[in-house]
Design a protein around this motif. Sequence first.
Motif, mmCIF file in Angstrom:
data_model
loop_
_atom_site.group_PDB
_atom_site.id
_atom_site.type_symbol
_atom_site.label_atom_id
_atom_site.label_comp_id
_atom_site.label_asym_id
_atom_site.label_seq_id
_atom_site.Cartn_x
_atom_site.Cartn_y
_atom_site.Cartn_z
ATOM 1 N N LEU A 3 40.659 -68.151 19.198
ATOM 2 C CA LEU A 3 41.216 -66.849 18.834
ATOM 3 C C LEU A 3 42.550 -66.603 19.547
ATOM 4 O O LEU A 3 42.714 -66.924 20.721
ATOM 5 C CB LEU A 3 40.233 -65.735 19.192
ATOM 6 N N THR B 100 35.444 -57.545 9.107
ATOM 7 C CA THR B 100 36.034 -58.016 10.362
ATOM 8 C C THR B 100 36.998 -56.957 10.874
ATOM 9 O O THR B 100 37.832 -56.445 10.119
ATOM 10 C CB THR B 100 36.791 -59.340 10.169
ATOM 11 N N THR C 142 36.001 -69.660 10.896
ATOM 12 C CA THR C 142 34.547 -69.646 10.775
ATOM 13 C C THR C 142 33.969 -68.345 11.318
ATOM 14 O O THR C 142 33.042 -67.768 10.746
ATOM 15 C CB THR C 142 33.934 -70.844 11.518
ATOM 16 N N TYR C 143 34.534 -67.858 12.414
ATOM 17 C CA TYR C 143 34.036 -66.635 13.037
ATOM 18 C C TYR C 143 34.500 -65.377 12.305
ATOM 19 O O TYR C 143 33.690 -64.487 12.016
ATOM 20 C CB TYR C 143 34.488 -66.583 14.499
ATOM 21 N N LEU C 144 35.779 -65.304 11.981
ATOM 22 C CA LEU C 144 36.348 -64.057 11.473
ATOM 23 C C LEU C 144 36.189 -63.865 9.973
ATOM 24 O O LEU C 144 36.268 -62.728 9.492
ATOM 25 C CB LEU C 144 37.842 -63.988 11.828
ATOM 26 N N LEU D 158 37.968 -72.858 13.981
ATOM 27 C CA LEU D 158 37.028 -72.063 14.758
ATOM 28 C C LEU D 158 37.178 -70.573 14.455
ATOM 29 O O LEU D 158 36.192 -69.864 14.218
ATOM 30 C CB LEU D 158 37.242 -72.308 16.257
ATOM 31 N N GLU D 159 38.418 -70.089 14.474
ATOM 32 C CA GLU D 159 38.632 -68.659 14.245
ATOM 33 C C GLU D 159 38.294 -68.267 12.819
ATOM 34 O O GLU D 159 37.748 -67.172 12.578
ATOM 35 C CB GLU D 159 40.068 -68.262 14.596
ATOM 36 N N TYR E 216 38.335 -58.573 18.774
ATOM 37 C CA TYR E 216 37.805 -59.019 17.490
ATOM 38 C C TYR E 216 36.323 -58.656 17.396
ATOM 39 O O TYR E 216 35.596 -58.745 18.382
ATOM 40 C CB TYR E 216 37.929 -60.538 17.339
ATOM 41 N N SER E 217 35.881 -58.299 16.186
ATOM 42 C CA SER E 217 34.452 -58.096 15.955
ATOM 43 C C SER E 217 34.154 -58.289 14.475
ATOM 44 O O SER E 217 35.019 -58.091 13.618
ATOM 45 C CB SER E 217 34.002 -56.695 16.403
ATOM 46 N N VAL E 218 32.928 -58.701 14.187
ATOM 47 C CA VAL E 218 32.478 -58.852 12.802
ATOM 48 C C VAL E 218 31.225 -57.999 12.610
ATOM 49 O O VAL E 218 30.427 -57.834 13.531
ATOM 50 C CB VAL E 218 32.182 -60.322 12.464
ATOM 51 N N THR F 27 37.259 -70.444 21.764
ATOM 52 C CA THR F 27 36.995 -69.784 20.479
ATOM 53 C C THR F 27 38.091 -70.005 19.444
ATOM 54 O O THR F 27 37.878 -69.790 18.254
ATOM 55 C CB THR F 27 36.840 -68.267 20.680
ATOM 56 N N GLN G 178 33.604 -64.455 7.893
ATOM 57 C CA GLN G 178 32.258 -64.387 7.347
ATOM 58 C C GLN G 178 32.182 -63.282 6.302
ATOM 59 O O GLN G 178 32.920 -62.297 6.375
ATOM 60 C CB GLN G 178 31.250 -64.096 8.461
#
Length: 308
Positions: free
Chosen positions: A263, A111, A103-105, A100-101, A289-291, A261, A107
């Motif tokens: 995270l 990040t 896939t999100y972080l 999960l993390e 966290y942010s992308v 998430t 990309q």
Amino acid sequence: MKKLAFLVLLIVTVLSGTLVGKAIASTGFDAYSMTTHKIENGNLTNKVTDLISFTSQNIENEKNNDSKLVSINNVSDNVIDSSLSTDEEILQELSRYKDLENTYLMQPGWTSITFDQYDLLPLNSPKPLPSQYRKEFWSHFDGNQKVTEQVDYLISSETGKVPLGVFVNGELTSLWNDGQKVKKDPYTPAYDLYLVSSIQTLVESNSPLELSFKQEILANQSVSLIELRTQFSTTDKQWINIQLDKPVWGQYEKFTFNSQTGLLLKYEHYYVLDDMSLVLSSVTDNFEYSVASEAPSDVTNLIATGGK
């Protein structure tokens, strides 16, 4: 034990020469961040009683300052029943978090990760960092989940916000240590601090470990608390040159993940003494966290100049 092989690496981002844990230099968090500290040629004069007193005082000071730093016993009693009882079941759930993390972080694009670091045992290094500070990482991912560019910052009352290191064109430059450089290929971070791979290695090698999993509600969110206790081998203990009244038996680690998430929210590291008492060495907390497709101009300027 192979566990420590994951934990002990030379600093590459800040290049201080200190040995630390959690393979941070390979994850994209530098070796001054998630701190299972393995101190090379360090000589701490604190005795066990002093360290325990120092630890307790630091925790109390942080509470008085309305910090989110809490002790191991200061957790919610609102526990959710969990059916995960075997190491294999826990590992499967943690692998889900990691997917999960990632896939999100990871990309394509940038990040950003920031967190607070509390180092309760000092590091022996040519240029030590403050005992309390905030770290900010900007990592640029390609389409293969690999970091190709990175900038990390230190933020503290003593220093203000200053850049620590720059990774670009296959080279890491330490701005904290007079522009020292080291070659490095693009890499895939382990934002779970190598928890999954460490447990996999321990299980596959039939190495002893104590692993537990439970879920709680903290700050109105579902979190998973993972506790891992491992023993250092005789060889491993030689890496930990800490002067204590009693020898170190091993380490105890506590991870807090967002159950939805995946995270990481918090990481705590303790040394376990031979009498099974704990000495808190570090806490990493308050993750954000942010992308984004773009990075701020200060980051891109450092990348463009290679940190010059």
